[in-house]
Design an enzyme around this catalytic site. Structure first.
Site, mmCIF file in Angstrom:
data_model
loop_
_atom_site.group_PDB
_atom_site.id
_atom_site.type_symbol
_atom_site.label_atom_id
_atom_site.label_comp_id
_atom_site.label_asym_id
_atom_site.label_seq_id
_atom_site.Cartn_x
_atom_site.Cartn_y
_atom_site.Cartn_z
ATOM 1 N N THR A 118 39.848 29.538 40.761
ATOM 2 C CA THR A 118 39.741 30.872 41.620
ATOM 3 C C THR A 118 39.219 30.405 42.752
ATOM 4 O O THR A 118 37.834 30.028 42.919
ATOM 5 C CB THR A 118 39.122 31.678 40.652
ATOM 6 N N GLU A 145 39.501 33.366 27.485
ATOM 7 C CA GLU A 145 38.694 32.417 26.933
ATOM 8 C C GLU A 145 38.971 32.599 25.406
ATOM 9 O O GLU A 145 38.844 33.532 24.948
ATOM 10 C CB GLU A 145 37.318 32.525 27.488
ATOM 11 N N LYS A 203 44.966 37.367 42.025
ATOM 12 C CA LYS A 203 43.970 36.909 41.261
ATOM 13 C C LYS A 203 42.744 37.732 41.177
ATOM 14 O O LYS A 203 42.328 38.503 40.158
ATOM 15 C CB LYS A 203 43.833 35.540 41.451
ATOM 16 N N ASN A 207 41.735 40.728 38.097
ATOM 17 C CA ASN A 207 40.412 40.608 37.274
ATOM 18 C C ASN A 207 39.512 41.605 37.553
ATOM 19 O O ASN A 207 38.838 42.404 36.780
ATOM 20 C CB ASN A 207 39.738 39.238 37.492
ATOM 21 N N CYS A 259 34.951 34.649 34.396
ATOM 22 C CA CYS A 259 35.854 35.115 35.439
ATOM 23 C C CYS A 259 35.338 36.565 36.069
ATOM 24 O O CYS A 259 35.288 36.391 37.034
ATOM 25 C CB CYS A 259 37.328 35.188 34.936
ATOM 26 N N ASP A 263 34.637 36.934 39.746
ATOM 27 C CA ASP A 263 35.722 37.433 40.737
ATOM 28 C C ASP A 263 35.428 38.818 41.216
ATOM 29 O O ASP A 263 35.957 39.215 42.414
ATOM 30 C CB ASP A 263 36.984 37.357 39.688
#
Length: 398
Positions: A118, A145, A203, A207, A259, A263
């Protein structure tokens, strides 16, 4: 096809395991323990899908230490190195990606290079300007995950970012898409070829939307708890609207994991000088929730003489052994700042202390010593001490 994957993490190993069904695959890392585990067909983290493949299938996968010359014979290279968020710089730490690109550029300019890490919006363009001869692409991952291999083998969508949409780039992008959807279960997966920056933004926005949804239901729960209302009744009623849906609506101590925290912060940083409210508020909402939960726990133990707060597991969710950026760790820090006595039950830790907090991995001893037991996600192991439990887990889905 000879494939090299860089990084033995969730993303790297899940993809390497997928490719190794049909291709010769090397996965590289600097961690010798992880390398040894993969070569012995032991998954270094919790992921039942990868473990099942390691146990039941012969796959052409070899783990090696990152060194000079490793890229010379590769046809395609996937970069899945960590890009942690640097709070001081307000930017992802992309040094591992750039050092990998630099070595590839020296050893094998002809290889197709696909970044899975990322990265900030605009970063692939910067690399393309610096390494103009490289066949460089960005393909974001959308993995959970603990379920990374399931998500890789049956992806929700495949996105490939290209420098420009032309005949050559589209052909290579199609090749990458075909590689990522080789397994029959992935047949018909929606795929998109778009510009670098559009792929990077997809992306981060995806998220951040998930984080926003978590934050929304957490704030609903905060309101209900403070007003003495039944949170579950409200969520059940709200979620039956088909436009909202009965998913991703279970309150927690805050969004965490590898993440979502980083993010959302990176997208907020990318919004510098761009009018926004929701993106910044999503980041702040998580801090507010963590502070509320910590305050609530301290209120609950006021009536105890010398209370001991037991923390059951550090992982952000069931089925995962990862507690990087887990919200419960932030809560522990706030409790410590207020002088609370804390013990932790976390079987994945074999040391006596974690961040100066005592580890008690005898479950019965942990239950006995704890005045209250704080758990982000409920477990049947706690059925016999329900009267001690503080959790906001209403649905016990993991």
């Amino acid at each position: 096809m000879k494939i090299v994957v860089v990084g033995i993490g969730y993303v790297g190993l899940a993809n390497a395991t997928l490719f190794a069904h049909n291709h010769e695959v090397k996965i590289l890392d600097i961690n010798e323990e992880k390398i040894k585990m993969v070569n012995n067909r032991v998954c270094p983290f919790v992921d039942s899908g990868i473990t099942d493949v390691f146990n039941n299938k012969t796959i052409n996968l070899k783990a090696e230490k990152l060194c000079n010359g490793v890229y010379k014979t590769a046809d395609i290279i996937f970069i899945a190195t960590p890009t942690n968020y640097d709070d001081k710089l307000n930017y992802f730490d992309t040094s591992s990606v750039e050092s990998t690109i630099e070595q590839i550029y020296k050893e094998n300019k002809d290889a197709i290079v696909v970044i899975k890490s990322t990265i900030p919006v605009g970063y692939t363009n910067e690399l393309a300007r610096k390494y103009p001869d490289l066949h460089l692409y960005f393909s974001p991952e959308f993995l959970r995950e603990g379920h990374a291999f399931i998500d890789v083998i049956n992806p929700s969508r495949i996105i490939v970012g290209v420098k420009q949409k032309d005949k050559l780039n589209n052909k290579i992008a199609d090749k990458i898409i075909n590689l990522l959807t080789e397994q029959p279960v992935a047949s018909g997966t929606p795929s998109f070829i778009m510009g670098y920056q559009e792929a990077e933004a997809t992306k981060l926005f995806a998220n951040t939307f998930l984080a926003m949804r978590v934050a929304y239901f957490n704030e609903l729960d905060t309101y209900a708890e403070m007003k003495g209302l039944n949170t579950k009744d409200i969520i059940d009623g709200v979620s039956k609207d088909p436009r909202i849906g009965d998913f991703y609506n279970n309150p927690s101590f805050g969004y965490g994991g590898y993440c979502l925290p980083k993010d959302t912060k990176q997208l907020k940083a990318n919004f510098a000088n761009v009018p926004n409210q929701i993106i910044s508020a999503t980041v702040q909402a998580n801090e507010t929730r963590i502070n509320f939960i910590a305050t609530r726990i301290m209120e609950l133990v006021k009536s105890y003489e010398k209370p001991v707060i037991g923390i059951y597991r550090l992982a952000m969710k069931s089925g995962s052994d990862n507690f990087r950026s887990s919200s419960i760790i932030s809560i522990i820090e706030r409790l410590k700042e207020n002088g609370c006595d804390i013990i932790v039950f976390e079987p994945s830790i074999d040391t006596k202390y974690f961040n100066d907090v005592l580890i008690e991995n005898d479950l019965n001893e942990f239950k006995e010593k704890s005045s209250i037991i704080v758990t982000n996600r409920y477990s049947d192991d706690l059925d016999d001490v329900k009267d001690k439990i503080y959790t906001r887990d209403l649905y016990n889905r993991g």
